[in-house]
Scaffold this motif. Structure first.
Motif, mmCIF file in Angstrom:
data_model
loop_
_atom_site.group_PDB
_atom_site.id
_atom_site.type_symbol
_atom_site.label_atom_id
_atom_site.label_comp_id
_atom_site.label_asym_id
_atom_site.label_seq_id
_atom_site.Cartn_x
_atom_site.Cartn_y
_atom_site.Cartn_z
ATOM 1 N N ARG A 3 39.084 18.743 46.251
ATOM 2 C CA ARG A 3 39.461 18.559 47.933
ATOM 3 C C ARG A 3 40.300 19.365 48.257
ATOM 4 N N LEU A 4 41.530 19.781 47.534
ATOM 5 C CA LEU A 4 42.470 20.678 48.208
ATOM 6 C C LEU A 4 41.874 21.945 48.436
ATOM 7 N N GLY A 5 41.138 22.406 47.430
ATOM 8 C CA GLY A 5 40.148 23.595 47.431
ATOM 9 C C GLY A 5 39.563 23.683 48.754
ATOM 10 N N ALA A 6 38.827 22.715 48.947
ATOM 11 C CA ALA A 6 37.831 22.642 50.102
ATOM 12 C C ALA A 6 38.615 22.687 51.457
ATOM 13 N N VAL A 7 39.973 21.965 51.635
ATOM 14 C CA VAL A 7 40.634 21.923 52.732
ATOM 15 C C VAL A 7 41.075 23.539 52.977
ATOM 16 N N ALA A 8 41.620 24.267 51.808
ATOM 17 C CA ALA A 8 41.944 25.305 51.811
ATOM 18 C C ALA A 8 41.047 26.304 52.415
ATOM 19 N N VAL A 9 39.829 26.215 51.883
ATOM 20 C CA VAL A 9 38.636 27.112 52.326
ATOM 21 C C VAL A 9 38.395 26.909 53.731
ATOM 22 N N ASP A 10 38.416 25.685 54.417
ATOM 23 C CA ASP A 10 38.184 25.571 55.566
ATOM 24 C C ASP A 10 39.160 26.133 56.529
ATOM 25 N N TRP A 11 40.484 25.777 56.035
ATOM 26 C CA TRP A 11 41.720 26.300 56.898
ATOM 27 C C TRP A 11 41.519 27.989 56.911
ATOM 28 N N ILE B 201 33.600 9.822 42.689
ATOM 29 C CA ILE B 201 34.712 10.293 43.688
ATOM 30 C C ILE B 201 35.149 11.803 43.028
ATOM 31 N N ALA B 202 35.410 12.368 44.326
ATOM 32 C CA ALA B 202 35.940 13.654 43.957
ATOM 33 C C ALA B 202 37.170 13.986 43.666
ATOM 34 N N LYS C 152 33.798 21.887 51.718
ATOM 35 C CA LYS C 152 33.151 21.003 50.964
ATOM 36 C C LYS C 152 31.909 21.256 50.072
ATOM 37 N N ARG C 153 31.123 21.946 51.296
ATOM 38 C CA ARG C 153 29.836 22.307 50.496
ATOM 39 C C ARG C 153 29.766 23.269 49.514
ATOM 40 N N LEU C 154 30.664 24.228 49.737
ATOM 41 C CA LEU C 154 30.982 25.518 48.696
ATOM 42 C C LEU C 154 31.613 24.912 47.510
ATOM 43 N N LEU C 155 32.194 23.809 47.537
ATOM 44 C CA LEU C 155 32.567 23.104 46.324
ATOM 45 C C LEU C 155 32.075 21.977 45.793
ATOM 46 N N GLY C 156 30.859 21.785 46.409
ATOM 47 C CA GLY C 156 29.975 20.580 45.965
ATOM 48 C C GLY C 156 30.576 19.454 46.243
ATOM 49 N N LEU C 157 31.004 19.222 47.625
ATOM 50 C CA LEU C 157 31.546 17.662 47.706
ATOM 51 C C LEU C 157 30.722 17.430 49.169
ATOM 52 N N ARG C 158 31.037 15.979 49.527
ATOM 53 C CA ARG C 158 30.319 15.326 50.453
ATOM 54 C C ARG C 158 31.033 14.056 50.816
ATOM 55 N N VAL C 159 31.216 13.975 52.218
ATOM 56 C CA VAL C 159 31.799 12.823 52.961
ATOM 57 C C VAL C 159 30.659 11.838 53.213
ATOM 58 N N VAL C 160 30.792 10.309 52.547
ATOM 59 C CA VAL C 160 29.875 9.555 53.023
ATOM 60 C C VAL C 160 30.621 8.293 53.400
#
Length: 155
Positions: free
Chosen positions: A48-56, A42-43, A100-108
């Protein structure tokens, strides 16, 4: 009871209080059959918050530079639309957004492992509402993930 212990248990949250009382909740993701640490686990909320911030930030730059040519209320509205489209297209096809890719996360998907486009649509629409993403279960999954049948894991 020492006052420091009472304050510490309150600050630690209900999980710590249940564990102090002898309850065993297991690790995050155990009920889903995921490993405790490493790839596939689990991330954590910080990533997760960092990935949303990068995307935003990416969506704001696109809206600012290509659509509104300046900052205003319209920029935020366009950025939200871009965020929605980005989430649906990238999570529905690749399983991760650029952040997510930048921070090493993935949705499955919990059952199949691959996120179908309709699940990605539902997940992203709920994420854009923000409130479902702020309500978590004991595995650390947001309400948007639970309703879409997905989980965000580490690569």
């Amino acid at each position: 009871m020492d006052n420091r212990q009472a304050v510490g248990s309150w600050l630690s949250g209900p999980r710590a209080a249940i564990e102090d009382a002898g309850g065993d909740l297991g690790y995050r993701g155990e009920r889903l059959g995921l490993p405790e640490e490493g790839p596939g686990s689990i991330a954590r909320p910080g990533r997760r918050l960092g990935a949303v911030a990068v995307d935003w930030c990416l969506c704001m730059m696109i809206a600012y530079g290509l659509i509104t040519h300046g900052y205003g209320q319209a920029t935020g509205n366009w950025a939200l639309l871009i965020f929605f489209v980005l989430g649906v297209l990238t999570v529905g096809t690749l399983g991760c957004t650029p952040g997510k890719r930048l921070l090493g996360l993935r949705v499955v998907a919990v059952r199949t492992g691959r996120v179908q486009p309709l699940r990605a649509l539902l997940r992203t629409a709920l994420l854009c509402l923000a409130l479902p993403a702020l309500i978590w279960d004991r595995d650390g999954r947001g309400l948007h993930d639970r309703l879409a049948g997905t989980v965000e894991v580490r690569l």
